[in-house]
Design a protein around this motif. Structure first.
Motif, PDB file in Angstrom:
ATOM      1  N   TYR A  43      10.582  35.979  14.234  1.00 33.05           N
ATOM      2  CA  TYR A  43       9.474  35.901  13.293  1.00 33.05           C
ATOM      3  C   TYR A  43       9.595  34.647  12.442  1.00 33.05           C
ATOM      4  CZ  TYR A  43       6.993  40.368  13.614  1.00 33.05           C
ATOM      5  OH  TYR A  43       6.187  41.400  13.998  1.00 33.05           O
ATOM      6  N   LEU A  44      10.802  34.366  11.979  1.00 34.38           N
ATOM      7  CA  LEU A  44      10.996  33.209  11.105  1.00 34.38           C
ATOM      8  C   LEU A  44      10.512  31.945  11.792  1.00 34.38           C
ATOM      9  CD1 LEU A  44      12.141  32.050   8.467  1.00 34.38           C
ATOM     10  CD2 LEU A  44      14.304  31.751   9.634  1.00 34.38           C
ATOM     11  N   ILE A  45      10.901  31.782  13.072  1.00 31.60           N
ATOM     12  CA  ILE A  45      10.533  30.563  13.783  1.00 31.60           C
ATOM     13  C   ILE A  45       9.019  30.482  13.955  1.00 31.60           C
ATOM     14  CG2 ILE A  45      10.757  29.311  15.954  1.00 31.60           C
ATOM     15  CD1 ILE A  45      13.542  30.752  16.185  1.00 31.60           C
ATOM     16  N   SER A  46       8.419  31.573  14.466  1.00 33.17           N
ATOM     17  CA  SER A  46       6.983  31.505  14.734  1.00 33.17           C
ATOM     18  C   SER A  46       6.183  31.379  13.439  1.00 33.17           C
ATOM     19  CB  SER A  46       6.540  32.732  15.538  1.00 33.17           C
ATOM     20  OG  SER A  46       7.223  33.874  15.128  1.00 33.17           O
ATOM     21  N   LEU A  47       6.628  32.089  12.422  1.00 32.34           N
ATOM     22  CA  LEU A  47       5.944  32.029  11.133  1.00 32.34           C
ATOM     23  C   LEU A  47       6.004  30.623  10.552  1.00 32.34           C
ATOM     24  CD1 LEU A  47       5.462  35.074   9.884  1.00 32.34           C
ATOM     25  CD2 LEU A  47       6.649  34.071   7.994  1.00 32.34           C
ATOM     26  N   SER A 125       5.693  44.499  18.122  1.00 26.99           N
ATOM     27  CA  SER A 125       4.833  43.970  17.073  1.00 26.99           C
ATOM     28  C   SER A 125       5.051  42.469  16.913  1.00 26.99           C
ATOM     29  CB  SER A 125       4.994  44.730  15.762  1.00 26.99           C
ATOM     30  OG  SER A 125       6.278  44.652  15.279  1.00 26.99           O
ATOM     31  N   TRP A 126       6.225  41.970  17.265  1.00 31.30           N
ATOM     32  CA  TRP A 126       6.373  40.508  17.271  1.00 31.30           C
ATOM     33  C   TRP A 126       5.484  39.895  18.351  1.00 31.30           C
ATOM     34  CZ3 TRP A 126       8.622  36.973  20.896  1.00 31.30           C
ATOM     35  CH2 TRP A 126       8.623  35.649  20.448  1.00 31.30           C
ATOM     36  N   TYR A 127       5.466  40.534  19.518  1.00 33.71           N
ATOM     37  CA  TYR A 127       4.617  40.000  20.589  1.00 33.71           C
ATOM     38  C   TYR A 127       3.157  40.001  20.174  1.00 33.71           C
ATOM     39  CZ  TYR A 127       8.117  39.231  24.088  1.00 33.71           C
ATOM     40  OH  TYR A 127       9.171  38.713  24.772  1.00 33.71           O
ATOM     41  N   MET A 128       2.738  41.077  19.514  1.00 34.62           N
ATOM     42  CA  MET A 128       1.347  41.133  19.076  1.00 34.62           C
ATOM     43  C   MET A 128       1.073  40.031  18.067  1.00 34.62           C
ATOM     44  SD  MET A 128       0.310  45.017  19.117  1.00 34.62           S
ATOM     45  CE  MET A 128      -1.120  44.526  19.977  1.00 34.62           C
ATOM     46  N   TYR A 129       2.061  39.785  17.220  1.00 31.85           N
ATOM     47  CA  TYR A 129       1.919  38.714  16.237  1.00 31.85           C
ATOM     48  C   TYR A 129       1.693  37.378  16.941  1.00 31.85           C
ATOM     49  CZ  TYR A 129       3.265  35.264  12.757  1.00 31.85           C
ATOM     50  OH  TYR A 129       3.287  34.160  11.949  1.00 31.85           O
ATOM     51  N   VAL A 130       2.529  37.117  17.953  1.00 34.06           N
ATOM     52  CA  VAL A 130       2.411  35.840  18.649  1.00 34.06           C
ATOM     53  C   VAL A 130       1.076  35.753  19.397  1.00 34.06           C
ATOM     54  CG1 VAL A 130       3.390  34.418  20.479  1.00 34.06           C
ATOM     55  CG2 VAL A 130       4.874  35.531  18.843  1.00 34.06           C
ATOM     56  N   ILE A 131       0.685  36.857  20.055  1.00 35.88           N
ATOM     57  CA  ILE A 131      -0.590  36.854  20.779  1.00 35.88           C
ATOM     58  C   ILE A 131      -1.734  36.600  19.805  1.00 35.88           C
ATOM     59  CG2 ILE A 131      -2.210  38.294  22.073  1.00 35.88           C
ATOM     60  CD1 ILE A 131       0.286  39.692  23.270  1.00 35.88           C
ATOM     61  N   LEU A 135      -4.243  33.463  19.916  1.00 33.83           N
ATOM     62  CA  LEU A 135      -5.695  33.642  19.984  1.00 33.83           C
ATOM     63  C   LEU A 135      -6.385  32.816  18.902  1.00 33.83           C
ATOM     64  CD1 LEU A 135      -6.235  37.425  20.673  1.00 33.83           C
ATOM     65  CD2 LEU A 135      -7.043  35.525  22.050  1.00 33.83           C
ATOM     66  N   ALA A 136      -5.791  32.831  17.709  1.00 39.23           N
ATOM     67  CA  ALA A 136      -6.374  32.060  16.620  1.00 39.23           C
ATOM     68  C   ALA A 136      -6.426  30.590  17.001  1.00 39.23           C
ATOM     69  CB  ALA A 136      -5.578  32.253  15.341  1.00 39.23           C
ATOM     70  N   ILE A 137      -5.386  30.119  17.714  1.00 40.23           N
ATOM     71  CA  ILE A 137      -5.370  28.711  18.098  1.00 40.23           C
ATOM     72  C   ILE A 137      -6.334  28.448  19.247  1.00 40.23           C
ATOM     73  CG2 ILE A 137      -3.894  26.955  19.158  1.00 40.23           C
ATOM     74  CD1 ILE A 137      -1.699  28.001  17.276  1.00 40.23           C
ATOM     75  N   ILE A 138      -6.418  29.414  20.181  1.00 38.83           N
ATOM     76  CA  ILE A 138      -7.369  29.263  21.280  1.00 38.83           C
ATOM     77  C   ILE A 138      -8.785  29.151  20.734  1.00 38.83           C
ATOM     78  CG2 ILE A 138      -8.417  30.503  23.227  1.00 38.83           C
ATOM     79  CD1 ILE A 138      -5.591  31.594  23.806  1.00 38.83           C
ATOM     80  N   ALA A 139      -9.052  29.910  19.670  1.00 35.68           N
ATOM     81  CA  ALA A 139     -10.386  29.869  19.066  1.00 35.68           C
ATOM     82  C   ALA A 139     -10.742  28.457  18.607  1.00 35.68           C
ATOM     83  CB  ALA A 139     -10.462  30.833  17.893  1.00 35.68           C
ATOM     84  N   ILE A 140      -9.721  27.673  18.277  1.00 34.30           N
ATOM     85  CA  ILE A 140      -9.999  26.294  17.855  1.00 34.30           C
ATOM     86  C   ILE A 140     -10.410  25.458  19.052  1.00 34.30           C
ATOM     87  CG2 ILE A 140      -9.030  24.252  16.735  1.00 34.30           C
ATOM     88  CD1 ILE A 140      -6.972  26.025  15.460  1.00 34.30           C
ATOM     89  N   LEU A 141      -9.735  25.711  20.181  1.00 36.76           N
ATOM     90  CA  LEU A 141      -9.880  24.804  21.313  1.00 36.76           C
ATOM     91  C   LEU A 141     -11.081  25.115  22.185  1.00 36.76           C
ATOM     92  CD1 LEU A 141      -6.108  24.726  22.253  1.00 36.76           C
ATOM     93  CD2 LEU A 141      -7.376  23.070  20.895  1.00 36.76           C
ATOM     94  N   LEU A 142     -11.538  26.376  22.184  1.00 33.65           N
ATOM     95  CA  LEU A 142     -12.639  26.746  23.061  1.00 33.65           C
ATOM     96  C   LEU A 142     -13.920  26.009  22.702  1.00 33.65           C
ATOM     97  CD1 LEU A 142     -12.318  30.612  23.469  1.00 33.65           C
ATOM     98  CD2 LEU A 142     -12.004  28.880  25.205  1.00 33.65           C
ATOM     99  N   PRO A 143     -14.802  25.813  23.669  1.00 34.35           N
ATOM    100  CA  PRO A 143     -16.081  25.200  23.336  1.00 34.35           C
ATOM    101  C   PRO A 143     -16.841  26.090  22.359  1.00 34.35           C
ATOM    102  CG  PRO A 143     -16.086  26.097  25.568  1.00 34.35           C
ATOM    103  CD  PRO A 143     -14.678  26.086  25.103  1.00 34.35           C
TER     104      PRO A 143
END
Lengths: 553, 187
Positions: A43-47, A125-131, A135-143
């Protein structure tokens, strides 16, 4: 089993959790590990990565506002950037922040357990956090471009805009799920896995605050889950629920949204308060003043905090009675918060204070949180709220609470538990240097916002009148100082994880709670034998004996 | 305890929508009344009975396991899954019937109705839809349990997982018991 080299290195018992060899090795040993300590580090790293992204967006936004008119980006980009800054900082940093990283790492140790109640759900729940984060980042990149609704996703705009709102909504939904699972895990852990002898009032205070946070997580998050899902369904299928064109009521959305999001504010601040209650007695070498008051005020904050959501909506039209009640309740929350602050100060009073880095961050927390809290009370007052609603006064207020409170609490926790987590020490001189950069930069950045908000500068605006120029200019300079401090901190932490001075002593700071009684870094299952707890936490006998000696003289 | 807490969060999830329902019902009492007449009460009642029976078979499955009757337990679990499937098929016919009448979100016919009716059907689709998703999840969960029972992972002495799945299934059942009168009966 023969004693190997690694075992000798760690006080002769067992290899530490960092060197522990489980079923998998290498990176798989981390991302498939169900050890709460390893999950905490994950969590520390991803956060930290998401935090830095969020900081970058905030920095760019500030840069744009350095002078009126267009500076570095167009209005649409600006809208997206403040939305992303909000979404990332709220959902990916401050809400999970302390519970996910430090809660995971120390909570089981503090209550004398070998792990949390559901280790696999914890990993999930860590995996869900990363997913959710991805997703939040994918939302930036999508058309279609990143969402531009602000982190609150207010309808009807969020139903009508053409940007990728759905992906962002789903991201927030998944993150909410992760938050619920963590909360569920902590509540069960505290109920079921306390070591023998650890009664409720012998639990360390950070456990109390994590426990009350977990309840808020469990109770409030489902509401936002369904609310966001409903917006998504509205966008997908054109179901009318909130859209006024279809008979819906957008104000209901706001109600449902804040029923979660206001308690979420306490999800953000309570763990930081726990950290503060943990650190102050250690560095003041005194028993915490008013243990039960602090413990109960955590619960009280969680309780009252759940009842005040509509103070976000004084200006959208509510009955006078409703406004009065919510105003009153809002001010009531200040009471337990103030109880905590007074108890902390009382603990510091006549303590033999050791001004180490964690305590510096804690003192900054108290200072900034008090400013944030008092301006919060101001906004609880109806007449003032009408004046400052949606101005940068609000922005300043919640940054003082969330960044000054939760953020600095997070930094304090990081510097406090760092040696325990990694078995190394950071550069303490450098730490004190960047503390001042952060503290000064923070105030230079956000204090002008109070003034210009009071004078009428609206929040979220891309452009502004020339008379606000000087305030914006000072504020942007502040952001540079803050970011400079931040870079130094990142360097120090990352560098020290690999190259810092090795620490093997169990009790670096002279703490009394359980995590300081076990190996540094802890072994795989924390305890060789589960301890029996007899005494209260925070018994500074050493200090009391010294005091007695002085009195004898 | 974890499972109980989780179910609690599930209840809150639906609680948000029940809240919406009650607010809108209060706002558009007459139009809701009108719209509810469109739903097929007999079909709904039939589905209620199916779901209640499946809750019973789930309990029987747990009891059978406690008495060490593995085959009977597996049989009961399979019946539960079958009944759940039956519920969904029934639901499918009900939904498609509505679609044929031109009542679905965003359709012209629905949009021409009053806003209270639009809201009613919006909530109807979303709430029964979400419930349907829960039924599917429940079926999947019970299927996993059946497999585990067959492989002796769930046995007479360790049936907590089956019990948890059962609890979840009862919740799905209970939510439907609330949904049914709200949409079908109160007219």
């Amino acid at each position: 089993m023969a004693v190997d080299a690694a075992a000798i290195k760690t006080n002769g018992h067992e290899p530490s959790y960092l060197e522990f060899k489980g079923k998998h090795s290498g990176i798989l040993g981390w991302i498939l590990s169900t050890d709460h300590k390893r999950i905490g580090i994950l969590y520390l790293i991803s956060l930290a990565i998401f935090f830095l992204v969020g900081v970058t967006f905030g920095f760019l936004m500030r840069l744009e506002l350095i002078s009126p008119g267009r500076t570095i980006m167009d209005p649409q980009t600006y809208n997206s950037i403040f939305t992303l800054h909000g979404v990332i900082m709220i959902f990916l940093f401050v809400v999970p922040g302390i519970p996910a990283v430090f809660g995971n790492f120390v909570l089981p140790i503090l209550i004398g357990a070998k792990d949390v109640a559901f280790p696999r759900i914890n990993l999930m729940s860590w995996y869900m956090y990363v997913i959710g984060g991805l997703l939040a980042i994918i939302a930036i990149l999508l058309p279609g471009g990143p969402a531009d609704t602000g982190w609150t996703f207010y309808v009807p705009y969020s139903v009508r805009t053409n940007t990728n709102v759905i992906v962002a909504l789903i991201a927030a939904f998944v993150l909410g799920f992760s938050s619920i699972l963590t909360g569920l895990n902590f509540v069960t852990t505290v109920h079921r896995l306390r070591a023998p002898g650890m009664t409720w009032f012998k639990m360390p205070l950070s456990v109390w605050s994590l426990y009350s946070t977990a309840w808020v997580q469990v109770l409030a998050t489902p509401i936002i889950g369904i609310t966001l899902l409903l917006v998504a369904v509205e966008r997908w299928f054109g179901v009318g629920i909130f859209d006024p064109a279809l008979g819906g009521d957008p104000v209901l959305y706001q109600h449902l949204f804040w029923i979660y999001s206001h308690p979420a504010v306490y999800i953000m601040i309570l763990p930081a308060m726990g950290v503060v209650s943990e650190i102050i007695p250690v560095f003041a070498r005194r028993t915490i003043f008013g243990y039960k008051f602090i413990a109960f005020s955590s619960i009280a904050i969680a309780l009252f905090g759940s009842l005040v959501w509509a103070h976000h909506m004084f200006t959208v039209g509510m009955s006078d009675t409703g406004q009065f009640i919510f105003s009153l309740l809002t001010m009531l929350v200040a009471i337990p918060s103030a109880i905590k602050v007074f108890n902390w100060v009382a603990t510091l009073y006549k303590g033999s204070i050791d001004l180490a880095t964690p305590l510096l961050f804690v003192l900054a927390f108290i200072f900034l949180f008090t400013i944030g809290g008092l301006t919060g009370v101001m906004q609880g007052i109806l007449s003032i709220d009408m004046q400052v609603h949606d101005t940068s006064f609000i922005v300043a207020h919640f940054h003082y609470v969330m960044f000054g409170g939760t953020g600095f609490g997070f930094f304090a926790a990081m510097h406090y538990w760092f040696p325990k987590m990694f078995g190394r020490m950071y550069n303490r001189k450098l730490a004190k240097t960047y503390f001042w950069f952060l503290f000064i930069g923070f105030n230079v950045l956000y204090f002008p916002m109070f003034i210009m908000g009071w004078l009428g500068m609206p929040r979220r605006y891309y452009d502004y009148l020339p008379e606000f120029h000087s305030y914006h200019f000072i504020s942007t300079i502040g952001s540079w100082i803050l970011v400079a401090g931040m870079l130094m901190m990142v360097y120090n932490i990352v560098h020290s994880i690999w190259k810092g001075k090795v620490v093997t002593e169990k009790n670096v700071w002279g703490g009394e709670t359980l995590e300081w009684q076990i190996d540094t870094p802890p072994i795989h299952e924390n305890f060789v034998n589960i301890p029996e707890i007899e005494a209260d936490p925070y018994q500074y006998k050493m200090n009391e004996e010294e005091l007695e000696k002085q009195e004898v003289r | 305890m974890g499972m109980w807490l989780f179910l609690f969060t599930e209840l809150l999830l639906f609680g948000g929508m029940f809240l919406l329902y009650s607010v809108y019902r209060f706002q558009y009492a007459d139009e809701f009344h009108l719209a509810a007449k469109e739903l097929n009460t007999i079909m709904g009642a039939f589905n209620t009975a199916v779901l209640l029976t499946s809750s019973l078979t789930m309990v029987l499955a747990i009891i059978a396991l406690q008495r060490d009757q593995k085959t009977l337990s597996i049989l009961m679990q399979l019946i539960t899954i079958f009944l759940a499937l039956f519920f969904l098929v029934n639901k499918y016919f009900e939904w498609t019937a509505k679609f044929h009448h031109g009542i679905y979100p965003g359709s012209e016919q629905l949009l021409s109705k009053s806003s209270g009716e639009i809201l009613f059907f919006g909530l109807y689709y979303v709430m029964t839809g979400l419930h349907g998703v829960h039924v599917i999840v429940g079926m999947f969960l019970i299927a996993v349990m059946t497999r585990m029972t067959r492989k002796d992972i769930i046995t007479k002495d360790s049936y907590v997982r089956l019990e948890n799945a059962g609890l979840y299934w009862h919740l799905v059942d209970i939510i439907w018991i609330f949904l049914f009168p709200l949409f079908y009966l109160i007219t």
